[in-house]
Design a protein around this motif. Structure first.
Motif, PDB file in Angstrom:
ATOM      1  N   GLY A 225       0.784  -1.222   0.000  1.00 37.05           N
ATOM      2  CA  GLY A 225       0.000   0.000   0.000  1.00 37.05           C
ATOM      3  C   GLY A 225       0.816   1.271   0.000  1.00 37.05           C
ATOM      4  O   GLY A 225       0.302   2.344  -0.327  1.00 37.05           O
ATOM      5  N   THR A 226       2.085   1.206   0.402  1.00 34.44           N
ATOM      6  CA  THR A 226       2.939   2.386   0.358  1.00 34.44           C
ATOM      7  C   THR A 226       3.565   2.523  -1.025  1.00 34.44           C
ATOM      8  O   THR A 226       3.606   1.560  -1.796  1.00 34.44           O
ATOM      9  N   THR A 227       4.053   3.704  -1.348  1.00 31.81           N
ATOM     10  CA  THR A 227       4.561   3.977  -2.681  1.00 31.81           C
ATOM     11  C   THR A 227       6.026   4.374  -2.637  1.00 31.81           C
ATOM     12  O   THR A 227       6.425   5.234  -1.857  1.00 31.81           O
ATOM     13  N   ILE A 228       6.803   3.730  -3.502  1.00 32.32           N
ATOM     14  CA  ILE A 228       8.198   4.089  -3.744  1.00 32.32           C
ATOM     15  C   ILE A 228       8.305   4.401  -5.230  1.00 32.32           C
ATOM     16  O   ILE A 228       7.883   3.589  -6.061  1.00 32.32           O
ATOM     17  N   GLY A 229       8.817   5.575  -5.567  1.00 36.94           N
ATOM     18  CA  GLY A 229       8.839   5.892  -6.987  1.00 36.94           C
ATOM     19  C   GLY A 229       9.773   7.021  -7.357  1.00 36.94           C
ATOM     20  O   GLY A 229      10.341   7.706  -6.514  1.00 36.94           O
ATOM     21  N   VAL A 230       9.888   7.185  -8.672  1.00 36.73           N
ATOM     22  CA  VAL A 230      10.668   8.274  -9.265  1.00 36.73           C
ATOM     23  C   VAL A 230       9.783   8.943 -10.305  1.00 36.73           C
ATOM     24  O   VAL A 230       9.158   8.270 -11.137  1.00 36.73           O
ATOM     25  N   ASP A 231       9.702  10.277 -10.231  1.00 30.28           N
ATOM     26  CA  ASP A 231       8.853  11.045 -11.134  1.00 30.28           C
ATOM     27  C   ASP A 231       9.723  12.057 -11.888  1.00 30.28           C
ATOM     28  O   ASP A 231       9.903  13.185 -11.432  1.00 30.28           O
ATOM     29  N   PRO A 232      10.292  11.679 -13.038  1.00 28.20           N
ATOM     30  CA  PRO A 232      11.155  12.610 -13.778  1.00 28.20           C
ATOM     31  C   PRO A 232      10.438  13.874 -14.209  1.00 28.20           C
ATOM     32  O   PRO A 232      11.052  14.946 -14.286  1.00 28.20           O
ATOM     33  N   ASP A 233       9.127  13.781 -14.465  1.00 25.52           N
ATOM     34  CA  ASP A 233       8.371  14.938 -14.928  1.00 25.52           C
ATOM     35  C   ASP A 233       8.399  16.067 -13.914  1.00 25.52           C
ATOM     36  O   ASP A 233       8.422  17.247 -14.274  1.00 25.52           O
ATOM     37  N   ASP A 234       8.397  15.730 -12.629  1.00 22.19           N
ATOM     38  CA  ASP A 234       8.407  16.729 -11.557  1.00 22.19           C
ATOM     39  C   ASP A 234       9.712  16.739 -10.774  1.00 22.19           C
ATOM     40  O   ASP A 234       9.783  17.352  -9.695  1.00 22.19           O
ATOM     41  N   LEU A 235      10.732  16.070 -11.298  1.00 25.19           N
ATOM     42  CA  LEU A 235      12.027  15.975 -10.610  1.00 25.19           C
ATOM     43  C   LEU A 235      11.837  15.572  -9.150  1.00 25.19           C
ATOM     44  O   LEU A 235      12.307  16.225  -8.220  1.00 25.19           O
ATOM     45  N   ALA A 236      11.120  14.459  -8.970  1.00 19.69           N
ATOM     46  CA  ALA A 236      10.713  14.076  -7.626  1.00 19.69           C
ATOM     47  C   ALA A 236      10.973  12.602  -7.353  1.00 19.69           C
ATOM     48  O   ALA A 236      11.053  11.779  -8.274  1.00 19.69           O
ATOM     49  N   VAL A 237      11.083  12.291  -6.069  1.00 16.46           N
ATOM     50  CA  VAL A 237      11.043  10.915  -5.601  1.00 16.46           C
ATOM     51  C   VAL A 237       9.792  10.767  -4.739  1.00 16.46           C
ATOM     52  O   VAL A 237       9.286  11.743  -4.184  1.00 16.46           O
ATOM     53  N   LYS A 238       9.284   9.545  -4.648  1.00 13.83           N
ATOM     54  CA  LYS A 238       8.107   9.256  -3.845  1.00 13.83           C
ATOM     55  C   LYS A 238       8.490   8.187  -2.838  1.00 13.83           C
ATOM     56  O   LYS A 238       8.981   7.118  -3.219  1.00 13.83           O
ATOM     57  N   LEU A 239       8.242   8.486  -1.566  1.00 14.75           N
ATOM     58  CA  LEU A 239       8.697   7.605  -0.498  1.00 14.75           C
ATOM     59  C   LEU A 239       7.563   7.312   0.473  1.00 14.75           C
ATOM     60  O   LEU A 239       6.677   8.151   0.681  1.00 14.75           O
ATOM     61  N   PRO A 240       7.584   6.109   1.069  1.00 15.93           N
ATOM     62  CA  PRO A 240       6.574   5.794   2.080  1.00 15.93           C
ATOM     63  C   PRO A 240       6.559   6.847   3.182  1.00 15.93           C
ATOM     64  O   PRO A 240       7.608   7.364   3.577  1.00 15.93           O
ATOM     65  N   SER A 241       5.386   7.165   3.662  1.00 12.79           N
ATOM     66  CA  SER A 241       5.182   8.113   4.746  1.00 12.79           C
ATOM     67  C   SER A 241       5.431   9.557   4.324  1.00 12.79           C
ATOM     68  O   SER A 241       4.620  10.434   4.592  1.00 12.79           O
ATOM     69  N   LEU A 242       6.542   9.828   3.645  1.00 13.06           N
ATOM     70  CA  LEU A 242       6.912  11.204   3.315  1.00 13.06           C
ATOM     71  C   LEU A 242       6.207  11.722   2.070  1.00 13.06           C
ATOM     72  O   LEU A 242       6.137  12.932   1.859  1.00 13.06           O
ATOM     73  N   GLY A 243       5.729  10.829   1.216  1.00 11.36           N
ATOM     74  CA  GLY A 243       5.025  11.253   0.009  1.00 11.36           C
ATOM     75  C   GLY A 243       5.969  11.698  -1.087  1.00 11.36           C
ATOM     76  O   GLY A 243       7.072  11.170  -1.249  1.00 11.36           O
ATOM     77  N   LYS A 244       5.574  12.730  -1.822  1.00  9.49           N
ATOM     78  CA  LYS A 244       6.303  13.193  -2.989  1.00  9.49           C
ATOM     79  C   LYS A 244       7.242  14.339  -2.607  1.00  9.49           C
ATOM     80  O   LYS A 244       6.797  15.362  -2.069  1.00  9.49           O
ATOM     81  N   LEU A 245       8.518  14.158  -2.880  1.00 12.03           N
ATOM     82  CA  LEU A 245       9.535  15.161  -2.577  1.00 12.03           C
ATOM     83  C   LEU A 245      10.139  15.638  -3.893  1.00 12.03           C
ATOM     84  O   LEU A 245      10.852  14.890  -4.565  1.00 12.03           O
ATOM     85  N   SER A 246       9.832  16.890  -4.267  1.00  9.77           N
ATOM     86  CA  SER A 246      10.224  17.387  -5.575  1.00  9.77           C
ATOM     87  C   SER A 246      11.228  18.529  -5.432  1.00  9.77           C
ATOM     88  O   SER A 246      11.077  19.410  -4.576  1.00  9.77           O
ATOM     89  N   LEU A 247      12.227  18.529  -6.310  1.00 10.21           N
ATOM     90  CA  LEU A 247      13.174  19.640  -6.364  1.00 10.21           C
ATOM     91  C   LEU A 247      12.480  20.931  -6.778  1.00 10.21           C
ATOM     92  O   LEU A 247      12.928  22.028  -6.441  1.00 10.21           O
ATOM     93  N   LEU A 248      11.374  20.810  -7.520  1.00  2.00           N
ATOM     94  CA  LEU A 248      10.657  21.999  -7.970  1.00  2.00           C
ATOM     95  C   LEU A 248      10.045  22.754  -6.798  1.00  2.00           C
ATOM     96  O   LEU A 248       9.806  23.968  -6.884  1.00  2.00           O
ATOM     97  N   ASP A 249       9.777  22.042  -5.691  1.00  2.72           N
ATOM     98  CA  ASP A 249       9.205  22.699  -4.518  1.00  2.72           C
ATOM     99  C   ASP A 249      10.227  23.564  -3.779  1.00  2.72           C
ATOM    100  O   ASP A 249       9.858  24.335  -2.883  1.00  2.72           O
ATOM    101  N   LEU A 250      11.502  23.417  -4.131  1.00  2.00           N
ATOM    102  CA  LEU A 250      12.550  24.185  -3.458  1.00  2.00           C
ATOM    103  C   LEU A 250      12.788  25.532  -4.101  1.00  2.00           C
ATOM    104  O   LEU A 250      13.533  26.353  -3.571  1.00  2.00           O
ATOM    105  N   ARG A 251      12.142  25.773  -5.256  1.00  2.00           N
ATOM    106  CA  ARG A 251      12.375  27.035  -5.953  1.00  2.00           C
ATOM    107  C   ARG A 251      11.728  28.185  -5.212  1.00  2.00           C
ATOM    108  O   ARG A 251      10.717  28.026  -4.543  1.00  2.00           O
TER     109      ARG A 251
END
Length: 251
Positions: A225-251
């Motif tokens: 049920g948890t998600t581990i992933g890589v999202d090149p479109d949003d320059l992001a990784v997806k991790l259990p508990s933490l959700g989506k962590l995107s470099l675009l959010d740091l701008r």
């Protein structure tokens, strides 16, 4: 060779699963938990404006952390719609008691177990006006609407409901947050369906193990049920508990 493979699998599970969950647990505990659903805050968060001041049609998916220990792992999704010219929002949720599908059981932008919601996806204007009747038709067809059909894990739960409506509403193409545990539940056994964004596909084994390959979601591995992933479109990784962590959010 087998020993090396086991080492890398263990390392992967540690870095991609155990460490994020430990961090998520610390964050959840720092926010504090309501003692029970009775004492939690379910009032309006004032996230949404007065509907009468929003002339265009709107479709929103709101997300908020769930209650108590579940907040470490999961968010709760709700559908909120407002037809063009309407003076009120309409909210749809699925809950775990009674008849699961609820309409306006809470304020449109309610806190969930005291946790503040955010807008996970939205459609506005003519596109939303077209979607709203189709969304309501899909809600009426939701196959797990009988009392007792809700299953907190792996599904069908509140997030399975929103994901099912998205997948079964033509033109409703949105990316759902990775912490929405249950979004990849497609039914018992092995099943395949379109990714919520409409840009790829999801395969799932009873919501316990799954894989999504899509242009917008990227690559998502669903593990218990948890998600581990890589999202090149949003320059992001997806991790259990933490959700989506995107470099675009740091701008």
């Amino acid at each position: 060779m087998i020993r090396r493979s086991l080492f890398f699998v263990t390392l992967f599970l540690g870095l991609a699963v155990a460490v994020p969950i430990a961090i998520g647990a610390a964050l959840s505990l720092s926010r504090g938990w309501a003692e029970s659903w009775r004492t939690a805050n379910w009032s309006s968060s004032h996230l949404l404006p007065d509907a009468a001041k929003v002339p265009e049609a709107r479709v929103l998916i709101l997300a908020a952390r769930t209650g108590r220990w579940k907040s470490i792992f999961a968010e709760h999704l709700a559908l909120v719609v407002k037809p063009e010219g309407a003076t009120s929002w309409t909210r749809y949720d699925v809950v775990g008691w009674g008849n699961p599908v609820r309409r306006d059981a809470y304020a449109a932008d309610a806190f969930w177990y005291g946790n503040r919601p955010y807008v996970a996806a939205q459609v506005s204007g003519p596109g939303a006006a077209t979607l709203i009747p189709l969304i309501e038709q899909a809600i009426a067809r939701y196959p797990h609407r009988e009392a007792g059909s809700y299953v907190v894990w792996p599904g069908p739960n509140s997030n399975s409901f929103v994901a099912w409506v998205v997948r079964n509403t033509p033109g409703f193409d949105v990316e759902l947050p990775p912490a929405a545990v249950g979004k990849d539940y497609l039914g018992p056994g092995l099943a395949v369906d379109r990714a919520p964004s409409g840009s790829g596909w999801t395969v799932s084994a009873a919501g316990v193990l799954g894989l999504t390959l899509a242009l917008r979601e990227g690559v998502e591995l669903s593990l218990l049920g948890t998600t581990i992933g890589v999202d090149p479109d949003d320059l992001a990784v997806k991790l259990p508990s933490l959700g989506k962590l995107s470099l675009l959010d740091l701008r």
